[in-house]
Design an enzyme around this catalytic site. Structure first.
Site, PDB file in Angstrom:
ATOM      1  N   LYS A  82      -7.238   9.035   2.836  1.00 40.07           N
ATOM      2  CA  LYS A  82      -6.213   8.967   1.785  1.00 40.07           C
ATOM      3  C   LYS A  82      -5.753  10.382   1.434  1.00 40.07           C
ATOM      4  CE  LYS A  82      -5.523   6.934  -2.847  1.00 40.07           C
ATOM      5  NZ  LYS A  82      -6.165   6.175  -3.936  1.00 40.07           N
ATOM      6  N   SER A 157      -3.768   1.981  -5.359  1.00 34.35           N
ATOM      7  CA  SER A 157      -2.978   3.061  -4.823  1.00 34.35           C
ATOM      8  C   SER A 157      -3.296   3.453  -3.386  1.00 34.35           C
ATOM      9  CB  SER A 157      -3.151   4.294  -5.714  1.00 34.35           C
ATOM     10  OG  SER A 157      -4.500   4.739  -5.675  1.00 34.35           O
ATOM     11  N   SER A 181      -8.088   0.835  -7.019  1.00 34.40           N
ATOM     12  CA  SER A 181      -7.242   1.312  -5.915  1.00 34.40           C
ATOM     13  C   SER A 181      -7.804   1.188  -4.513  1.00 34.40           C
ATOM     14  CB  SER A 181      -6.835   2.757  -6.157  1.00 34.40           C
ATOM     15  OG  SER A 181      -5.750   2.784  -7.039  1.00 34.40           O
TER      16      SER A 181
HETATM   17  N1  GLN Z   1      -3.611   0.655 -10.630  1.00 31.19           N
HETATM   18  C1  GLN Z   1      -4.438   1.448 -11.480  1.00 31.19           C
HETATM   19  C2  GLN Z   1      -3.631   2.568 -12.071  1.00 31.19           C
HETATM   20  O1  GLN Z   1      -2.481   2.592 -11.860  1.00 31.19           O
HETATM   21  C3  GLN Z   1      -5.619   1.959 -10.721  1.00 31.19           C
HETATM   22  C4  GLN Z   1      -5.314   3.104  -9.841  1.00 31.19           C
HETATM   23  C5  GLN Z   1      -6.498   3.633  -9.107  1.00 31.19           C
HETATM   24  O2  GLN Z   1      -7.535   2.988  -9.017  1.00 31.19           O
HETATM   25  N2  GLN Z   1      -6.356   4.846  -8.626  1.00 31.19           N
HETATM   26  O3  GLN Z   1      -4.124   3.425 -12.732  1.00 31.19           O
END
Ligand code: GLN
Length: 481
Positions: A82, A157, A181
């Site tokens: 990532k 994400s 994410s």
């Molecule tokens: N969707 C969540 C957010 O927008 C989690 C994101 C993540 O785990 N990095 O914060």
């Protein structure tokens, strides 16, 4: 070129093939790079490719094999990282314009560990800007499409990391999980993904979003591959003072960790709050079918309650932006990356951050600075921290009557690109079942359990702290049945 079944290739099969000289590491790397060149224009799982690195790493593995030497655990196995995890000398953008031309000066600890085990790193994958989002639509560079349905999001994400594996463009990948994410994109793309216990994996070299919630974890097609990568990246690191020694994890396979799990003694807790009305009934149905399967195998299903679940999203969307607003202060046009000139310093900051950061990141910085401001600190931030403790207590109570908990990963199926992006609140709801786990610090796996309306569904298996191995064993039971 030898014929290789890319979709059937796991870490172990790849290693076996290399040792039996069915194919070389260089051939495997080339096949994956060719596939990326062919398919990724559409899917867009990669932001940056590192073919020179990959081919060099593959050749080194082939040399070991030619010399008849033992090869390490990940030797010759192509993977993806990532793009908020540093890979030395490669661009690292965190999905943001503000870091568009930033090149990492060192390897994250997890990357260093993969390299030591012979990894072949194909490139860096797309993500929501600074990992803020649930669909990868917040990336400054474009959206990642779901390989299972190109009209739909891959989740976020870590959408790029999930899509790369699901699309046969990497055998495994690393993601990061602050509120879901890893688990959400894994579920949306039909692969397995683990959010480790907080502290199990070093965060050194991870571009911080919310430091008390962030964890790096693996994604792969099989639980066994997830476990292999997890065991390699886990452990204490002197560069991350929140990381801890994890003896139970590291020695699991050596110390007979694969010993038979007594399914008759297994109590699976099902949180009643994790099947909300607004959720897709098809998702709930698939999860119920999976639970029945466990019951047939002999496990006991017990209902548990996590009564503070209704406050989880609110607490998460106070704590995570608060931490993000502090973490992102370093991107000011002076220290890193993108920089806008101006007449005075204040304007230079404003212009840089105003143009360099996307809308969602700006929203979170504003939210974060607001809840941390002197007048509101007690009303929001301190209260959210108290709720966090209550949520943790909920889990500890549930674990008194259950060995693991099971739930859907998300109330919804992979949605259409563009469907939720204009409505942040409906996007936040997608993480309803995942954020609590980060607030509490527990490990959780997203396990593919089938399809609803032709789209993948994930089962979330939540364990006690540092009991990743139990989660793996239970997940493998499902896989093998
Ligand atoms: N969707 C969540 C957010 O927008 C989690 C994101 C993540 O785990 N990095 O914060």
């Amino acid at each position: 070129m030898p014929k290789i079944d890319i979709h059937g290739l796991t870490i172990e099969k790849c290693r076996q093939g290399l040792m039996n000289k069915e194919f070389s590491a260089l051939e495997v790397a080339k096949i994956f790079l060719e596939r990326i060149a062919k398919d990724d224009e559409q899917i867009f799982s990669y932001l940056t490719l590192t073919p020179e690195l990959a081919l060099g790493q593959a050749k080194a593995v082939d040399r070991l094999i030619a010399q008849g030497r033992q090869i390490p655990r990940l030797a010759g196995v192509p993977c993806a990282i990532k793009d908020n995890i540093l890979l030395k000398d490669a661009r690292c953008t965190a999905g943001s314009k503000i870091l568009e031309n930033y090149s990492a000066s060192y390897d994250a600890t997890v990357v260093e560990k993969l390299k030591k085990e012979g990894a072949v790193i194909l490139g860096k994958t797309n993500l929501d800007e600074f990992a803020m989002g649930s669909s990868t639509e917040n990336s400054s560079f474009g959206v990642t499409r779901n390989p299972r349905d190109l009209e739909r999001v891959a989740g976020g994400s870590s959408g790029g990391s999930a899509a790369a594996v699901a699309g046969g463009m990497a055998i495994y990948s690393l993601g990061s999980d602050t509120g879901g994410s890893i688990r959400l994109p894994a579920a949306f793309c039909g692969v397995a993904g683990l959010k480790p216990t907080y502290g199990a994996v070093s965060r050194y070299g991870l571009i911080a979003f919310a430091s008390s919630l962030d964890q790096i974890g693996p994604m792969a097609k099989t639980v066994d591959d997830v476990q292999t990568v997890f065991e390699i990246i886990a452990g204490q690191d002197r560069m991350d003072s929140t990381s801890v020694e994890t003896p139970k994890i590291e020695n699991s396979r050596l110390a007979g960790g694969q010993a038979k799990l007594k399914i008759e003694n297994l109590r699976i807790g099902v949180p009643s709050e994790y099947f909300v009305k607004g959720g897709d009934p098809e998702v709930a149905k698939q999860v119920k079918i999976a639970l029945e399967k466990y019951e047939k195998l002999g496990a006991k299903i017990v209902e548990v309650s996590l009564p503070n679940t209704e406050y989880a999203l609110a607490a998460y969307y106070i704590i995570s932006p608060a931490e993000a607003s502090a973490n992102l202060a370093r991107f000011d046009g002076v220290k890193y990356g993108y920089s806008q000139k101006a007449e005075n310093l204040a304007d230079a900051y404003l212009n840089t951050r105003g143009r360099g950061f996307g809308k969602e990141v700006q929203r979170r910085i504003m939210l974060g600075t607001y809840v941390l401001s002197a007048g509101y600190y007690d009303a929001y931030y301190i209260r959210a921290q108290k709720v966090r403790t209550l949520i943790r207590n909920d889990f500890n109570n549930a674990f008194k009557t259950a060995d693991v908990l099971m739930s859907p990963v998300s109330p919804s199926l992979p949605f259409k690109i563009g469907e939720k992006i204009k409505d942040p609140l409906s996007m936040y709801l997608v993480d309803l079942y995942t954020v609590s786990v980060n607030l509490a610090g527990f490990p959780a796996l997203s396990l593919p359990i089938g399809e609803a309306k032709g789209l993948p569904v994930g089962l979330q298996i939540i364990g006690k702290e540092f009991e990743e191995n139990k989660i793996f064993k239970i997940a493998k039971l499902y896989e093998s049945n």
